[in-house]
Write an enzyme that holds these catalytic residues in place. Structure first.
Site, short mmCIF file in Angstrom:
data_model
loop_
_atom_site.label_atom_id
_atom_site.label_comp_id
_atom_site.label_asym_id
_atom_site.label_seq_id
_atom_site.Cartn_x
_atom_site.Cartn_y
_atom_site.Cartn_z
N LYS A 1 0.82 -1.22 0.00
CA LYS A 1 0.00 0.00 0.00
C LYS A 1 0.85 1.26 0.00
CE LYS A 1 -2.47 -1.03 3.67
NZ LYS A 1 -2.27 -2.48 3.90
N THR A 2 1.78 1.34 0.93
CA THR A 2 2.56 2.57 1.06
C THR A 2 3.39 2.85 -0.19
OG1 THR A 2 2.67 2.28 3.46
CG2 THR A 2 4.27 3.77 2.47
N GLU B 1 -3.66 6.35 1.39
CA GLU B 1 -3.47 4.94 1.74
C GLU B 1 -4.64 4.50 2.59
OE1 GLU B 1 -0.26 2.34 4.30
OE2 GLU B 1 0.45 4.06 3.14
#
Length: 502
Positions: A108-109, A152
């Site tokens: 995700k990041t 995010e």
């Protein structure tokens, strides 16, 4: 007022609000270096949790890391102040913007950072809040003037169901956070629910190479939703071919509907990084932005802090830091680090994150660790959890399929650098990996290795968290130390905020 403002996730919210001209205060228990940036923007930071911190405040923001009986949270409700979860505050901040929300078990990041940089390169000046800091940029948040807001989206506590995205990206769906969901089926259903929240005029992106992503795409397409996939699979909408990874980085060719989009390169290694970047290429294409922006931005992508972050070299030993703690992301990271190590050995210093995950995935975590040549294992970091007999790192180290002399469980923070200095040789690669506090150890390892060159013994430092609690006692962390996906404040390292294995 933000409780636990030192966590990266909360830092992003604070920075965003401050740059919008909103008066912001925050509290934490330690003087994290990143807090100076908030003060420079006009933020008021308290290094204690007190009821008086709320004087003059109308809204209090907290994360899932903050217990419901936290002094400031209780006081905020007693005063009748507006109380918002971090995700609610972010959702409010996104009002009037087209949200690009990135979810998934891993990546995700990194993916959020890539999408952000591509949109910036395209000149649309997006706002963004990321659960980490883009390396060399030094910020996980920005108030932009454009129509897009990149965020995010954290599934660990179901808070991603607050958002109403225009674009939803789901990198993958694997078993994790089962303390929240109970079983995989419930977790998978939550990702489907998240995708269904996407604006009908927008679209959903997921990975065709991931079994969970494929099932999700099939379910949503059957409902008539706009879903696009990426990956090496033959039926992916955006298909990657000739993908290669080395210590110098990743390259691949991309095509959509049989039409070539050209070659894309990243200066960071790892096939999984190539897959993450493909979602950013697909976003660029579907938003009708110039593909040259994606090509240019990815070619200089510097990485994200705590995601394959190079800390330095000392006495011929290369030291990295990596956030991975789920067995899949650990496997990908360690395989990539093997590429970097070349003829050298790979030594991993691992601190597991959460007792339930370590217990339930012990065999898979042990298998991932066995990729390394040597393993130095610290006790599990699990704020608020109780370690029962037979649980924790002592059991995990036994499960790692390496000879006894090539693995060790250390019962204190101070012992880990000593073990690394004893074991590492010039040409080796050492990685600190896992729970948030381990990010603090890289500098100690480098100092110890440097001291070795001068013939001095490595210096020990005070353990920032308890790493070897007694059986039946809480595992590491104070009142505001965080849960998965939470902004960590208090005694925990802020790097762990809003995690997502990157």
């Amino acid at each position: 007022h933000l409780i636990g403002v030192g966590g990266v996730g909360m830092l992003g919210v604070a920075r965003l609000l401050l740059t919008r001209g909103i008066r912001v205060s925050g509290s934490d228990l330690r003087e994290w270096p990143s807090l100076a940036g908030l003060r420079a923007l006009g933020g008021t930071i308290y290094l204690s949790h007190e009821a008086t911190n709320l004087d003059g405040v109308d809204t209090v923001v907290y994360s899932s890391a903050i217990p419901q009986d936290h002094l400031e949270l209780v006081e905020a409700r007693r005063r009748g102040l507006r109380v918002l979860h971090r995700s609610e505050a972010l959702a409010a901040a996104m009002t009037g913007r087209r949200a690009v929300a990135v979810a998934g078990t891993h990546g995700k990041t990194t993916t959020t950072s890539m999408v952000t940089m591509v949109l910036q390169q395209a000149g649309v000046d997006p706002s963004f809040v990321i659960g980490g800091e883009i390396s060399e940029v030094g910020s996980g948040a920005h108030h932009g003037t454009g129509e897009y807001f990149v965020v995010e989206a954290d599934e660990s506590d179901r808070s991603f169901l607050i958002y109403r995205p225009f674009v939803s990206i789901i990198t993958n769906v694997e078993a994790d956070h089962l303390n929240t969901y109970g079983d995989y089926a419930t977790l998978e259903a939550a990702f489907v629910e998240f995708a269904r929240l996407t604006d009908p005029e927008g679209f959903i992106i997921t990975c065709a190479d991931d079994p969970g992503g494929r099932r999700l795409a099939g379910t949503l397409r059957a409902e008539g939703r706009r879903v696009y996939t990426y990956g090496e699979a033959a039926d992916a909408d955006l298909r990657l071919t000739e993908i290669s990874s080395s210590a110098r980085g990743v390259r691949y060719l991309a095509a959509i509907d049989g039409r070539s989009l050209g070659e894309f390169r990243l200066p960071v290694p790892g096939r999984h990084m190539g897959l993450n970047s493909a979602s950013a290429v697909l976003v660029t294409y579907l938003l009708d932005l110039p593909l040259e922006a994606a090509e240019a931005a990815l070619a200089v992508f510097p990485g994200v802090r705590r995601r394959f972050e190079r800390k330095g070299v000392a006495d011929g030993v290369l030291v990295y830091d990596e956030y991975a703690y789920h067995p899949t992301s650990m496997t990908l990271a360690l395989q990539t680090l093997r590429e970097v190590a070349g003829d050298g050995r790979l030594i991993v210093v691992f601190q597991p994150y959460r007792l339930y995950r370590t217990r339930d995935s012990q065999a898979e975590i042990a298998e991932a660790l066995a990729i390394a040549d040597e393993v130095v294992l610290l006790e599990v970091f699990g704020p608020g959890e109780l370690r029962q007999p037979g649980e924790g790192s002592a059991a995990l180290i036994e499960a790692v399929a390496l000879p006894a002399e090539r693995k060790v469980f250390v019962d204190s923070w101070e012992a880990a650098p000593v073990e690394v200095v004893r074991r590492a040789r010039p040409g080796d690669v050492v990685v600190t990996m896992g729970a948030p506090p381990i990010s603090l150890m890289g500098d100690e390892l480098l100092a110890g290795l440097l001291a070795r060159t001068a013939g001095a013994a490595p210096t020990a430092t005070v353990d920032p968290v308890a790493t070897n609690p007694a059986v039946g006692e809480p595992v590491a962390g104070g009142a505001t130390a965080g849960g998965d996906g939470a902004a960590l404040g208090g005694t925990a390292a802020p790097d762990g905020a809003a995690p997502t294995a990157g």
